[in-house]
Design a protein around this motif. Structure first.
Motif, PDB file in Angstrom:
ATOM      1  N   HIS A   1      47.712  47.525  44.885  1.00 65.55           N
ATOM      2  CA  HIS A   1      47.834  47.767  46.393  1.00 65.55           C
ATOM      3  C   HIS A   1      46.666  46.937  47.017  1.00 65.55           C
ATOM      4  O   HIS A   1      45.750  47.505  46.540  1.00 65.55           O
ATOM      5  CB  HIS A   1      48.126  48.898  47.073  1.00 65.55           C
TER       6      HIS A   1
ATOM      7  N   GLU B   1      44.509  46.125  50.176  1.00 70.08           N
ATOM      8  CA  GLU B   1      44.268  46.441  51.454  1.00 70.08           C
ATOM      9  C   GLU B   1      43.613  45.382  52.572  1.00 70.08           C
ATOM     10  O   GLU B   1      42.723  44.900  52.172  1.00 70.08           O
ATOM     11  CB  GLU B   1      43.410  47.893  51.595  1.00 70.08           C
TER      12      GLU B   1
ATOM     13  N   ARG C   1      48.646  47.241  53.968  1.00 70.58           N
ATOM     14  CA  ARG C   1      48.732  46.795  52.627  1.00 70.58           C
ATOM     15  C   ARG C   1      49.636  45.746  51.990  1.00 70.58           C
ATOM     16  O   ARG C   1      50.646  45.510  52.767  1.00 70.58           O
ATOM     17  CB  ARG C   1      48.841  48.176  51.956  1.00 70.58           C
TER      18      ARG C   1
END
Lengths: 139, 139, 139
Positions: C7, C9, C131
């Motif tokens: 993920h 950000e 995200r």
């Protein structure tokens, strides 16, 4: 896991045009030997699209008119990108609306299509060589 | 490699409409037994979409108004495709703007969604049976 | 089968903006060890996009102007969604036009890109944390 990667080449003689590439994709799926998997088809150029829709010339004229209405080629001076010496900013916009890629399932060795699904190469800035990538992956 | 293929059927009673299919997709992922993989969900018809956005009725009204503004249904005579006897050229255009498919990751046996992601079937030419394909593939 | 899930950000300081995430994706592909497979990159938020196009600031200004023309932010009262207390209905529309995700092939351990393909995070409602999901899957 099996995979097959192939590059298709196009040289559309006009600025914009559509090429039905369904038979080629079907043949590549057969050659891959994949029975259950996914088939990705994507334009490798950012002023072209791959999309799935109907093989009907009137509809293709409607696509063209629609795209010219929301992102017209002329006047080319309306686009900042064209200050770089290009005249194809509209082609980048049209590509975003129509998409870059499709992912189609392979089931029992065949593309799992609905009744009217046909895969098209959509050219928005032609008269030059461009490529499409086909990748089939599965078992 | 595991895979699961399923066809969902829809018959939206109005010309246009949205159906939240997230719970169905989640259930199919559970049934597939796939822990790490990909889930493809695509409309099998070229006047329908599968897309991910918010489950909020006001937003759905905004989608509809936006699509009617850039690709209105009426007058149907404005589209060349409709000379074939159809009246759904606008539905083909709306489908391109909203998309055909989504690919969602499966991680530790679950769809790896952001906080508000919901999967929708988008109908642009309803009052007939249509299908959506779900394929989950992985290990 | 190998897979890597990551993920990313973002916190874009303006309402709208573009971030070139190509080097990050390439690094993740290397780390995954996948030689033949697929790489999915998707926005996890429904007012953001992931798309592939050119890294040219003039073109990005053209994208922004185009999206503001077909789905303007102001007046916020024109959208039903904004009656919920939000002011970002336009961001949901822009996201649909520009797309949620891209799927890129991995061939011989590398992203199989055309000459100008660059992966972008497109923010339509920034000034908050969001995200992007990257999943690489293959052998």
């Amino acid at each position: 896991m099996k995979s097959l990667t192939e590059h298709l080449e196009f040289n559309v003689p006009s600025r914009r045009g559509f090429v039905n590439i369904t038979p080629t994709i079907e043949e590549l799926v057969r050659r891959s030997g994949v029975q259950e998997g996914l088939c990705l088809v994507n334009a490798m150029h950012i002023t072209a699209s791959v999309f799935i829709n109907d093989d009907e010339p009137g509809l293709h004229a409607d696509f063209d008119a629609f795209l010219e209405r929301i992102a017209p080629h002329e006047p080319t001076s309306q686009y900042r990108h064209n200050r770089t010496g290009e005249d194809n900013a509209d082609a980048h916009l049209k590509r975003q609306v129509m998409g870059r890629e499709v992912v189609v399932t392979v089931t029992r060795g065949r593309l799992d299509f609905g009744p009217w699904e046909q895969v098209f190469y959509g050219e928005w800035d032609g008269r030059r060589k461009k490529r499409v990538l086909v990748k089939i992956i599965g078992e």
